[in-house]
Design a protein around this motif. Structure first.
Motif, short mmCIF file in Angstrom:
data_model
loop_
_atom_site.label_atom_id
_atom_site.label_comp_id
_atom_site.label_asym_id
_atom_site.label_seq_id
_atom_site.Cartn_x
_atom_site.Cartn_y
_atom_site.Cartn_z
N LEU A 24 65.00 -15.62 -14.25
CA LEU A 24 63.77 -14.97 -14.90
C LEU A 24 63.74 -13.51 -15.01
O LEU A 24 64.37 -12.77 -14.28
CB LEU A 24 62.59 -15.40 -14.18
CG LEU A 24 62.31 -17.08 -14.24
CD1 LEU A 24 61.01 -17.36 -13.57
CD2 LEU A 24 62.51 -17.70 -15.65
N LYS A 25 63.21 -13.15 -15.99
CA LYS A 25 62.91 -11.51 -16.37
C LYS A 25 61.57 -11.12 -15.68
O LYS A 25 60.60 -11.75 -16.47
CB LYS A 25 63.34 -10.78 -17.58
CG LYS A 25 63.24 -9.65 -17.89
CD LYS A 25 63.46 -9.03 -18.97
CE LYS A 25 62.44 -9.69 -20.04
NZ LYS A 25 62.92 -9.22 -21.68
N LEU A 26 61.24 -10.27 -14.74
CA LEU A 26 59.71 -10.14 -14.48
C LEU A 26 59.73 -8.40 -14.86
O LEU A 26 60.62 -7.68 -14.72
CB LEU A 26 59.67 -10.05 -13.09
CG LEU A 26 60.14 -11.28 -12.50
CD1 LEU A 26 59.70 -11.41 -10.94
CD2 LEU A 26 59.32 -12.78 -13.16
N VAL A 27 58.64 -8.31 -15.41
CA VAL A 27 58.20 -6.89 -15.78
C VAL A 27 57.37 -6.09 -14.80
O VAL A 27 56.58 -6.76 -13.74
CB VAL A 27 57.16 -6.73 -17.01
CG1 VAL A 27 58.09 -7.57 -18.20
CG2 VAL A 27 55.94 -7.41 -16.77
N ARG A 77 55.35 -1.73 -8.65
CA ARG A 77 54.38 -3.10 -9.03
C ARG A 77 55.11 -4.11 -10.00
O ARG A 77 55.65 -3.34 -10.74
CB ARG A 77 53.10 -2.47 -9.46
CG ARG A 77 52.24 -1.70 -8.65
CD ARG A 77 51.26 -0.89 -9.43
NE ARG A 77 51.43 -0.02 -10.56
CZ ARG A 77 50.84 -0.27 -11.70
NH1 ARG A 77 49.51 -1.04 -12.08
NH2 ARG A 77 51.30 0.73 -12.54
N PHE A 78 54.92 -5.32 -9.94
CA PHE A 78 55.39 -6.12 -11.04
C PHE A 78 54.43 -7.24 -10.88
O PHE A 78 53.82 -7.77 -10.05
CB PHE A 78 56.79 -6.29 -10.73
CG PHE A 78 56.94 -7.35 -9.29
CD1 PHE A 78 57.26 -8.88 -9.45
CD2 PHE A 78 56.97 -6.86 -7.94
CE1 PHE A 78 57.35 -9.51 -8.47
CE2 PHE A 78 57.19 -7.68 -6.83
CZ PHE A 78 57.33 -9.10 -7.26
N ASN A 79 54.72 -7.92 -12.20
CA ASN A 79 54.10 -9.32 -12.51
C ASN A 79 54.86 -10.56 -12.06
O ASN A 79 56.16 -10.50 -12.28
CB ASN A 79 53.66 -9.49 -13.81
CG ASN A 79 52.41 -8.47 -14.40
OD1 ASN A 79 51.53 -8.31 -13.56
ND2 ASN A 79 52.67 -8.39 -15.73
N THR A 80 54.43 -11.27 -10.94
CA THR A 80 55.19 -12.38 -10.71
C THR A 80 55.21 -13.33 -11.97
O THR A 80 54.55 -13.11 -12.75
CB THR A 80 54.62 -13.15 -9.62
OG1 THR A 80 53.26 -13.51 -9.63
CG2 THR A 80 54.50 -12.22 -8.30
N ARG A 81 56.13 -14.46 -11.58
CA ARG A 81 56.44 -15.09 -12.99
C ARG A 81 55.11 -16.03 -13.58
O ARG A 81 54.30 -16.22 -12.87
CB ARG A 81 57.23 -16.37 -12.18
CG ARG A 81 56.78 -17.27 -11.17
CD ARG A 81 57.79 -18.20 -10.57
NE ARG A 81 58.80 -17.09 -10.19
CZ ARG A 81 60.27 -17.79 -10.18
NH1 ARG A 81 60.39 -19.10 -10.96
NH2 ARG A 81 61.31 -16.98 -9.80
N GLY A 82 55.09 -15.73 -14.90
CA GLY A 82 54.03 -16.22 -15.64
C GLY A 82 52.81 -15.34 -15.93
O GLY A 82 51.81 -15.88 -16.32
N THR A 83 52.91 -14.10 -15.17
CA THR A 83 51.78 -13.35 -15.00
C THR A 83 51.77 -12.24 -16.08
O THR A 83 52.80 -11.67 -16.31
CB THR A 83 51.76 -12.64 -13.61
OG1 THR A 83 51.68 -13.72 -12.77
CG2 THR A 83 50.47 -11.94 -13.28
#
Length: 237
Positions: A24-27, A77-83
């Motif tokens: 997955l790619k997380l932003v 900071r990052f968004n976990t999967r699906g966030t």
């Protein structure tokens, strides 16, 4: 100029992408001191995404807005999967705190690959559970937990952290919805190196500038003591 909730201090801020071991790619975003290297790194693990938690949850946004300038810290900071947040939506779907182990690992790998020093995990609510369950990595210097519910993460994870040996601080609001200071001290006693700091008047979401200042100061006290206490004013008009 007084530092207020909306204050954004100078820093180098750049969008980043994390790549997980399950594809997955997380932003995310990395904020760095403007003109010098950081002395330590905060890797922020946000509250429950199914209840509005994301990389922009206010304490983390304010950490990124202030701490590179005030405390020479890198803030990742990052968004976990699906966030989702203003930065975008991370691939995947919410994994109930289990699949997110790949997200924590991806953030640590990013910090390691980019030579970010002294990685500290800062978990908030759901993020504290990710920290306790999946943060026991040799790259981790220590951890600060904000409003830990000790729900998905429990006694076995505290025992494992005790064996891990890294510093652990829990900031527990007096009026938390899930775990309050007296019970927290009893439960965290399983990890001898754990310190529980009760915060009078605070609630689970740390709403209000006085509580944000307490949180940021307690983080800095442990991660870069030379920058403690944080100023409440900066030069400017």
């Amino acid at each position: 100029m007084e530092i207020r909730a909306s204050t954004v201090l100078p820093a180098r801020r750049e969008p980043i992408e994390l790549h997980t071991g399950d594809g997955l790619k997380l932003v995310g975003e990395l904020a760095l001191p403007l003109d010098r290297p950081p002395v330590a790194t905060l890797i922020c693990l946000h509250p429950l995404p199914t209840h509005g938690g994301m990389m922009d949850s206010h304490v983390y946004r304010k950490a990124a807005n202030r701490l590179p300038a005030l405390a020479d810290l890198a803030v990742l900071r990052f968004n976990t999967r699906g966030t989702s947040s203003e930065r975008g939506t991370s691939d995947g779907v919410f994994g109930g705190g289990e699949d997110e182990r790949f997200d924590v690992a991806a953030a640590l790998e990013y910090a390691d690959f980019h030579d970010l020093p002294q990685a500290w995990l800062v978990g908030w609510s759901f993020g504290t559970e990710l920290t306790l369950k999946w943060g026991r990595d040799p790259l981790v210097t220590g951890a600060v937990l904000l409003s830990p519910p000790l729900h998905r993460a429990g006694d076995a994870d505290l025992d494992a952290w005790a064996a891990f040996g890294r510093p652990l601080t829990a900031l527990v609001p007096e009026f938390d919805d899930y775990l309050r200071p007296q019970e927290a001290r009893a439960r965290f006693a399983r990890a001898p190196q754990a310190e529980v700091v009760g915060v009078d008047g605070a609630k689970h979401l740390w709403v209000g500038e006085p509580y944000v200042r307490i949180v940021l100061n307690e983080i800095v006290r442990r991660v870069n003591p030379a920058a403690f206490p944080l100023p409440t004013e900066v030069p400017g008009s």
